[in-house]
Design a protein around this motif. Structure first.
Motif, PDB file in Angstrom:
ATOM      1  N   ALA B 194     -19.791  84.097  10.177  1.00 52.74           N
ATOM      2  CA  ALA B 194     -18.389  83.217  11.599  1.00 52.74           C
ATOM      3  C   ALA B 194     -17.342  83.499  10.983  1.00 52.74           C
ATOM      4  N   GLY B 195     -16.734  83.389  11.759  1.00 52.17           N
ATOM      5  CA  GLY B 195     -14.508  83.179  11.611  1.00 52.17           C
ATOM      6  C   GLY B 195     -14.361  82.264  11.650  1.00 52.17           C
ATOM      7  N   PHE B 196     -14.863  81.334  11.892  1.00 52.36           N
ATOM      8  CA  PHE B 196     -15.006  79.085  11.808  1.00 52.36           C
ATOM      9  C   PHE B 196     -16.608  79.437  12.122  1.00 52.36           C
ATOM     10  N   LEU B 197     -16.814  78.345  11.159  1.00 46.42           N
ATOM     11  CA  LEU B 197     -18.359  78.307  11.108  1.00 46.42           C
ATOM     12  C   LEU B 197     -18.024  76.613  11.570  1.00 46.42           C
ATOM     13  N   MET B 198     -18.753  76.240  12.867  1.00 40.47           N
ATOM     14  CA  MET B 198     -18.766  75.358  13.227  1.00 40.47           C
ATOM     15  C   MET B 198     -20.739  74.795  13.890  1.00 40.47           C
ATOM     16  N   PRO B 199     -20.842  74.510  12.670  1.00 41.74           N
ATOM     17  CA  PRO B 199     -22.449  74.290  13.333  1.00 41.74           C
ATOM     18  C   PRO B 199     -23.011  73.389  14.717  1.00 41.74           C
ATOM     19  N   ILE B 200     -24.091  73.690  15.457  1.00 39.87           N
ATOM     20  CA  ILE B 200     -23.674  73.238  16.804  1.00 39.87           C
ATOM     21  C   ILE B 200     -23.773  71.864  16.913  1.00 39.87           C
ATOM     22  N   ASP B 201     -24.333  71.532  16.336  1.00 39.51           N
ATOM     23  CA  ASP B 201     -24.561  69.515  16.221  1.00 39.51           C
ATOM     24  C   ASP B 201     -24.507  68.846  15.039  1.00 39.51           C
ATOM     25  N   ASP B 202     -23.177  69.440  14.240  1.00 38.04           N
ATOM     26  CA  ASP B 202     -22.146  69.330  13.228  1.00 38.04           C
ATOM     27  C   ASP B 202     -21.167  68.088  13.613  1.00 38.04           C
ATOM     28  N   PHE B 203     -21.107  66.983  13.423  1.00 35.76           N
ATOM     29  CA  PHE B 203     -20.224  66.179  13.554  1.00 35.76           C
ATOM     30  C   PHE B 203     -19.744  65.694  12.944  1.00 35.76           C
ATOM     31  N   LEU B 204     -19.751  66.545  11.452  1.00 39.08           N
ATOM     32  CA  LEU B 204     -19.231  66.045  10.321  1.00 39.08           C
ATOM     33  C   LEU B 204     -18.300  67.190  10.335  1.00 39.08           C
ATOM     34  N   THR B 205     -17.809  68.086  11.296  1.00 40.41           N
ATOM     35  CA  THR B 205     -16.322  68.794  11.061  1.00 40.41           C
ATOM     36  C   THR B 205     -16.108  68.197  12.505  1.00 40.41           C
ATOM     37  N   PHE B 206     -16.713  68.324  13.065  1.00 41.95           N
ATOM     38  CA  PHE B 206     -15.946  67.710  15.194  1.00 41.95           C
ATOM     39  C   PHE B 206     -15.152  66.541  14.778  1.00 41.95           C
ATOM     40  N   VAL B 207     -15.846  65.145  14.000  1.00 45.39           N
ATOM     41  CA  VAL B 207     -14.875  64.311  13.646  1.00 45.39           C
ATOM     42  C   VAL B 207     -13.179  64.402  13.066  1.00 45.39           C
ATOM     43  N   PRO B 208     -13.447  65.328  11.911  1.00 47.26           N
ATOM     44  CA  PRO B 208     -11.788  65.431  11.721  1.00 47.26           C
ATOM     45  C   PRO B 208     -11.290  65.942  12.300  1.00 47.26           C
ATOM     46  N   PHE B 209     -11.653  67.008  13.015  1.00 46.02           N
ATOM     47  CA  PHE B 209     -10.310  67.453  14.216  1.00 46.02           C
ATOM     48  C   PHE B 209      -9.830  66.545  15.409  1.00 46.02           C
ATOM     49  N   ALA B 210     -10.778  65.284  16.222  1.00 38.93           N
ATOM     50  CA  ALA B 210     -10.277  64.471  16.703  1.00 38.93           C
ATOM     51  C   ALA B 210      -9.604  63.554  15.796  1.00 38.93           C
ATOM     52  N   VAL B 211      -9.972  63.366  14.206  1.00 34.06           N
ATOM     53  CA  VAL B 211      -8.809  62.480  13.629  1.00 34.06           C
ATOM     54  C   VAL B 211      -7.663  62.811  13.514  1.00 34.06           C
ATOM     55  N   MET B 212      -7.482  64.117  13.073  1.00 30.85           N
ATOM     56  CA  MET B 212      -6.236  64.897  12.359  1.00 30.85           C
ATOM     57  C   MET B 212      -5.503  65.278  13.905  1.00 30.85           C
ATOM     58  N   ASN B 213      -6.012  64.440  15.376  1.00 29.15           N
ATOM     59  CA  ASN B 213      -5.601  65.002  16.459  1.00 29.15           C
ATOM     60  C   ASN B 213      -4.738  63.189  17.187  1.00 29.15           C
ATOM     61  N   GLY B 214      -5.189  62.126  16.137  1.00 28.81           N
ATOM     62  CA  GLY B 214      -4.502  60.951  16.072  1.00 28.81           C
ATOM     63  C   GLY B 214      -5.528  59.886  16.641  1.00 28.81           C
ATOM     64  N   ALA B 215      -6.991  60.046  17.005  1.00 31.06           N
ATOM     65  CA  ALA B 215      -8.030  59.266  17.285  1.00 31.06           C
ATOM     66  C   ALA B 215      -8.234  59.073  15.540  1.00 31.06           C
ATOM     67  N   SER B 216      -8.534  57.510  16.157  1.00 31.84           N
ATOM     68  CA  SER B 216      -9.123  56.583  14.983  1.00 31.84           C
ATOM     69  C   SER B 216     -11.362  56.750  15.115  1.00 31.84           C
ATOM     70  N   TYR B 217     -11.610  57.043  14.230  1.00 43.35           N
ATOM     71  CA  TYR B 217     -13.063  57.104  14.107  1.00 43.35           C
ATOM     72  C   TYR B 217     -14.274  55.563  14.793  1.00 43.35           C
ATOM     73  N   ILE B 218     -13.711  54.861  14.683  1.00 47.66           N
ATOM     74  CA  ILE B 218     -14.013  53.383  15.892  1.00 47.66           C
ATOM     75  C   ILE B 218     -12.408  52.449  15.644  1.00 47.66           C
ATOM     76  N   SER B 219     -12.211  51.842  16.964  1.00 47.75           N
ATOM     77  CA  SER B 219     -11.372  50.952  17.020  1.00 47.75           C
ATOM     78  C   SER B 219     -11.089  49.394  16.157  1.00 47.75           C
ATOM     79  N   ASP B 220     -10.163  48.471  16.649  1.00 47.30           N
ATOM     80  CA  ASP B 220     -10.076  48.218  15.233  1.00 47.30           C
ATOM     81  C   ASP B 220     -11.257  46.969  15.616  1.00 47.30           C
ATOM     82  N   ASP B 221     -11.394  46.677  16.872  1.00 47.29           N
ATOM     83  CA  ASP B 221     -12.673  45.952  16.890  1.00 47.29           C
ATOM     84  C   ASP B 221     -13.800  46.471  17.301  1.00 47.29           C
ATOM     85  N   ASN B 222     -13.921  47.003  16.664  1.00 48.10           N
ATOM     86  CA  ASN B 222     -15.064  47.966  16.018  1.00 48.10           C
ATOM     87  C   ASN B 222     -16.195  48.552  17.480  1.00 48.10           C
ATOM     88  N   MET B 223     -15.353  49.480  17.726  1.00 52.39           N
ATOM     89  CA  MET B 223     -16.228  49.946  19.382  1.00 52.39           C
ATOM     90  C   MET B 223     -15.887  51.303  18.574  1.00 52.39           C
TER      91      MET B 223
END
Lengths: 290, 425, 298
Positions: B194-223
């Motif tokens: 693998a040039g970059f290892l991204m297992p197809i159902d591995d949310f552990l790698t995906f979620v940090p990509f979203a969060v480093m892009n400014g997302a929050s994992y859950i919203s302030d009102d727990n959604m």
């Protein structure tokens, strides 16, 4: 049988075909044994080698150092032998009754048996567990089934659901259906009781049936995983399959897993080899030939 | 007729013998000895060996307590634990992960540890981030002893081989998109490294990509939030890598840890935990110094940080003894032994200095990982959310839907699931 | 089933004896198999979440099934798996049994070879095959390459993943079918063949007119057992693919397990089980009715 020349050739051809098929079927086992003798690096390497450089028999020692395997084998043997023998006796009796006797509610009872056959264990595991815990007077329970742990973590709890397995009842019924009906009539005219007919006519002619049921039932209880996982709660009471599961985790140590798997399957191979002589026992009573 | 009865009688005897044979029942509470049942998920040899030796020491210093330790593959925990809990004969101490903690706590199966923790002498020594891992609804429900931070790693030797500068790891998404294909090795259609290892159902790698892009994992009102543009962009980048550039390796040679390809030397860049780094270094000692660490910085730094925790069952008859066990588990001495046996990052402030001195580069990366890491949110629907995110990833990576569509559809699906499960009105 | 054919109403000749003979089996069966089934049916009408909720919700769980895309997917996958495994397992099993029932040398060894896969637990077998199916380092792809074919992605290919599981399933169950067919073949009186041989009836017609009809109860039995097992396929899915890739291999029981034990929705999970139960029950009853099962003996 009349043996002709063309028959010989045909047998040869069939043998050849079967051997080729058999080789394909057992190829994964070859991989298993060769894998169990490899080093960790060999197993994880991206280049496939069929045989290990130098066989690592130490893998077997390592695999069996990781738990009280002697005790686990003993547990599995006790459970497998008891369930096989008890279910052979009671299943063949019930199967005989369902196939050969007429009594009130027979079809109703039989259909409910079929129902049990169709249930995936994942559905009933929770209710069965609850019932096991509430068995009165077992495991410190009082007469109402409260207070103690019931049959949880006992051989009884492990074995009971397998005893009356619908599979065995159904199998026996199907085979007894195949016996010529004239047998019963003759016996009845002779004034034999039902239980004598069963013991003296049916049972002696059921070698192949009983052996195949025994082999299949034995293999089933030896390999059962889902139910023991739920009901067993201590290392002492574990079965070999639960022992095997301990090699599974985030990173599998393949060489020890394969070594243990190989040893765990051996008793069943022996069982099959012993039983298979009787698998072809065939029908012995001349009465069968009408 | 007589014979028949005899036969039936014989069988009944057989059955009842089988029923009562061989069970060994515990008689706790009757004599003075207390038996604690400890179930810890995870069958890794180093952890099991350490736990067993810890128990032996604990029993030696606490002669009135006996600990019965059971361990199982994580995939089997839900069935075993749920069945036992329902029947009311579960373990006293449960070793599990964050998502279990929030779920069982919400169902009232985990004891609230406030009274214990507040009077706990060692409380102030435990790293705040660990202490707060399972703190919610103003209560401690479990104590985290094993942070599991994932860090970005790359192989300098493979960078050199591909003609890239080994001291210049990709520190942005754009660079990653450029470098990963060059590092990928193929055999026909099949990726062998693998040039970059991204297992197809591995949310552990995906979620940090979203969060480093400014997302929050859950919203302030727990959604859940994963239908938002920050998530879509992240999934678009990963879909490019996985589906268009095909830079990731597909391997069945793992069970729960989808990122084990790195440890086996089959990935050039990956997000992995310290166990993977250790395993890699053990298998390839000659490449020990060729493992580099980096962080991708965008809106913020982010990586995955799971945790392993101990909780006490709400049904336990011996919660005091159970907490005594956990408290002992956190003692500096035990923590250091644990580090030596398993490589676990010791979560005590008093050990930080000693720990950092051992392997400055890896350990500072790990500390930063704990600092910027995020784990599963403390919501009772964590498992449902994981399933929904995985489904969206699958649909995007297999080209069934656009990343945007996949995330939106599964977001709706998750809301629906949450309603069905009674978490939403 | 037509009652008049099975039971002559005016006589229950073996009342008492018959009941006694099924008693030991039936009591255990009632308590540890049937009662749990009934409890599950009861759960299926409730919002049972194992710990906090357990209210009666009527048919709500069943209505949810129809709108759950994952469940619908799992039904399709399960049907595909069942159809694709039952027939090969029966067919190959029967052929092997017929071959091994002849007077050929080394049949003990061959029998063992075909039975071996059934001897090993599904858990171990699944892990062994994970290894075989690995796209980059697996044995299967190495073999394909060595004979000049292009390697495949197997469990990672949406089109192939379920078929890969099916191939393994067939491999595992063929020996089981073979053993029972062998037992069935043993029950056929040898003199029938001898007579046919003397009359000059070809082996093919012997098979069609003697073997096949007399094997009916065995075939019927195996058809039902194979159906039940194929419809309940779970363990290999859970270990090898977890229902992936992209839900291409999720099955009814896999959904049931996930819903019940991972998502704490035992009520909903039970409704899946009940649907599966009704489905297999109908299949079996149709068989009783239309497939001659050699039942007209009474």
């Amino acid at each position: 049988m009349i043996q002709t020349r063309s028959n010989d050739y045909k047998n040869l051809l069939i043998t050849f075909g079967l051997v080729v098929l058999a080789l394909m079927v057992i190829f994964p086992f070859f991989l298993m044994i060769s894998g169990s003798l490899k080093t960790e690096a060999e197993i994880n390497s991206s280049v496939l080698k069929l045989l290990p450089e130098t066989p690592q028999f130490g893998n077997y020692l390592r695999a069996f150092e990781q738990g009280p395997w002697g005790r686990w084998f003993l547990n599995s043997l006790i459970v497998t032998l008891t369930t096989t023998i008890v279910s052979l006796v009671i299943n063949s009796m019930a199967g005989f009754a369902f196939a050969r006797l007429t009594f009130f509610g027979r079809d109703f009872f039989f259909y409910t048996v079929l129902l049990g056959l169709m249930v995936p264990p994942q559905l009933t595991i929770l209710p069965t567990f609850i019932i096991m815990k509430k068995i009165p007077l077992a495991g410190g329970n009082d007469i109402l089934g409260a207070g103690g742990t019931g049959l949880i973590n006992t051989y009884g709890g492990l074995m009971l659901p397998i005893f009356a397995g619908a599979f065995g009842i159904f199998l026996c019924r199907q085979f007894f259906l195949n016996f010529p009906k004239s047998l019963d009539d003759a016996a009845k005219i002779d004034g034999c009781s039902v239980s004598r007919v069963y013991r003296q006519i049916y049972l002696p002619n059921s070698g192949a049936l009983l052996m195949s049921l025994g082999v299949l039932k034995g293999t089933y209880s030896w390999n059962d995983y889902i139910w023991p996982l739920a009901i067993i709660q201590s290392e002492k009471m574990m079965t070999v399959q639960l022992g095997l599961s301990r090699f599974r985790d985030a990173m599998i140590t393949w060489e020890t897993l394969l070594a243990a798997t190989f040893i765990v399957m051996l008793p069943m191979v022996i069982l099959f080899l012993v039983a298979q002589k009787y698998l072809v026992a065939g029908l012995v009573t001349s009465g069968m030939k009408e | 007729m007589k014979r028949k009865w005899m036969m039936v009688l014989f069988l009944l005897v057989c059955v009842s013998m089988a029923l009562f044979a061989g069970g060994d029942q515990e008689k706790d509470g009757q004599d003075e000895k207390v038996t604690l049942k400890l179930w810890r998920m995870g069958t890794q040899e180093n952890w099991v060996t350490y736990t067993k030796s810890f128990i032996a020491d604990f029993e030696a210093t606490h002669p009135n307590i006996e600990v019965e330790y059971e361990y199982m593959p994580p995939v089997d925990l839900p069935q075993k634990l749920n069945t036992a809990f329902v029947a009311g004969i579960g373990p006293d101490i449960i070793g599990c992960s964050i998502q279990h903690t929030s779920e069982y706590a919400a169902k009232g199966k985990f004891l609230e540890l406030d009274d214990y923790v507040d009077n706990w002498a060692a409380k102030d020594d435990v790293m705040e981030s660990m202490l707060n891992t399972a703190y919610f609804n103003d209560n401690y429900y479990a104590l985290a002893y094993h942070p599991d931070p994932y860090v970005f790693v790359y192989r300098k030797d493979l960078f050199r081989k591909a003609g890239l500068d080994p001291e210049d790891p990709p520190e942005s998404w754009e660079e990653l998109l450029e470098v990963a294909p060059q590092l990928t090795e193929r055999d026909g259609e099949i990726v062998t490294r693998a040039g970059f290892l991204m297992p197809i159902d591995d949310f552990l790698t995906f979620v940090p990509f979203a969060v480093m892009n400014g997302a929050s994992y859950i919203s302030d009102d727990n959604m859940p939030t994963f239908n938002q543009p920050e998530w879509v962009e992240a999934l678009e980048v990963l879909t490019k890598l996985v589906k268009d550039e095909r830079v990731t390796i597909e391997t069945t040679n793992n069970m729960e840890w989808t990122t084990s390809s790195f440890a086996k030397g089959n990935a050039a860049i990956a997000q992995v935990n310290s166990t993977m780094v250790d395993t890699f270094k053990k298998s390839y000692p000659e490449l020990k110094d060729d493992v580099g660490f980096f962080a991708i910085e965008r809106e913020r730094k982010s990586n995955w940080n799971g945790a392993w925790l101990f909780a006490i069952s709400a049904d336990s008859k011996h919660p005091d003894e159970a907490f005594e066990f956990i408290s002992e588990w956190f003692s500096p001495e035990a923590m250091w032994n644990m580090y030596e046996a398993t490589g676990n990052l010791p979560v005590l402030k008093s050990l930080e200095e000693r720990f950092s001195a051992v392997d400055p580069e890896l350990n500072s990366a790990l500390f930063s990982g704990v600092e910027h890491g995020l784990g599963n949110p403390l919501v009772p629907w964590a498992t449902l959310q994981i399933a929904a995110i995985r489904k969206a990833m699958g649909e995007a990576f297999y080209g069934e839907k656009t990343p945007k569509q996949a995330l939106e559809d599964n977001y709706e699906l998750l809301l629906n699931e949450m309603k069905e499960a009674g978490y939403l009105d | 089933m037509p009652k008049h054919r099975l039971l002559k109403r005016h006589q229950y000749a073996d009342n008492g004896a018959g009941h006694l003979m099924i008693l030991p089996c039936y009591i255990i069966y009632l308590l540890f198999v049937l009662l749990p089934v009934l409890m599950s049916v009861w759960y299926s009408f409730r919002s049972y979440d194992l710990f906090t909720k357990n209210d009666f919700v009527g048919l709500k769980n069943y209505i949810r099934l129809v709108t759950d895309p994952l469940f619908i997917r799992s039904v399709k996958n399960t049907l595909y798996y069942a159809v694709g495994t039952i027939i090969p397992q029966l067919g190959i099993g029967l052929l092997l049994a017929a071959g091994l029932n002849r007077r050929i040398r080394g049949k003990e060894v061959l029998r063992l070879a075909f039975y071996l896969p059934y001897l090993v637990s599904m858990v171990s077998v699944s892990m062994l095959w994970l290894w075989i199916y690995d796209p980059a380092t697996g044995v299967l792809n190495s073999l394909l390459k060595s004979i000049g074919m292009s390697p495949r992605r197997w469990l990672f290919d949406q089109q192939l993943a379920l078929k890969s599981l099916m191939a393994m399933g067939i491999w595992k169950m063929v020996g089981y079918n073979m053993v029972l067919f062998l037992a069935g073949l043993q029950q056929i009186p040898q003199h029938l063949y001898e007579a046919a041989e003397i009359d000059g009836i070809s082996p093919y017609r012997q098979f069609l007119h003697i073997t096949f009809p007399l094997l009916q109860p065995t075939t019927f039995f195996l058809f039902i057992i194979n159906s039940i097992q194929s419809f309940a396929v779970f363990e290999q899915v859970n270990i090898m693919t977890s229902g992936g890739p992209n839900n291409a291999t999720t099955t009814i029981v896999h959904q049931l397990y996930t819903r019940g034990f991972v998502n704490y929705q035992m009520g909903y999970a039970s409704s899946m089980g009940v649907v599966l139960l009704i489905f297999t029950m109908i299949l079996t009853l149709l068989n009783f009715r239309y497939g001659k099962e050699g039942n007209d003996l009474l």
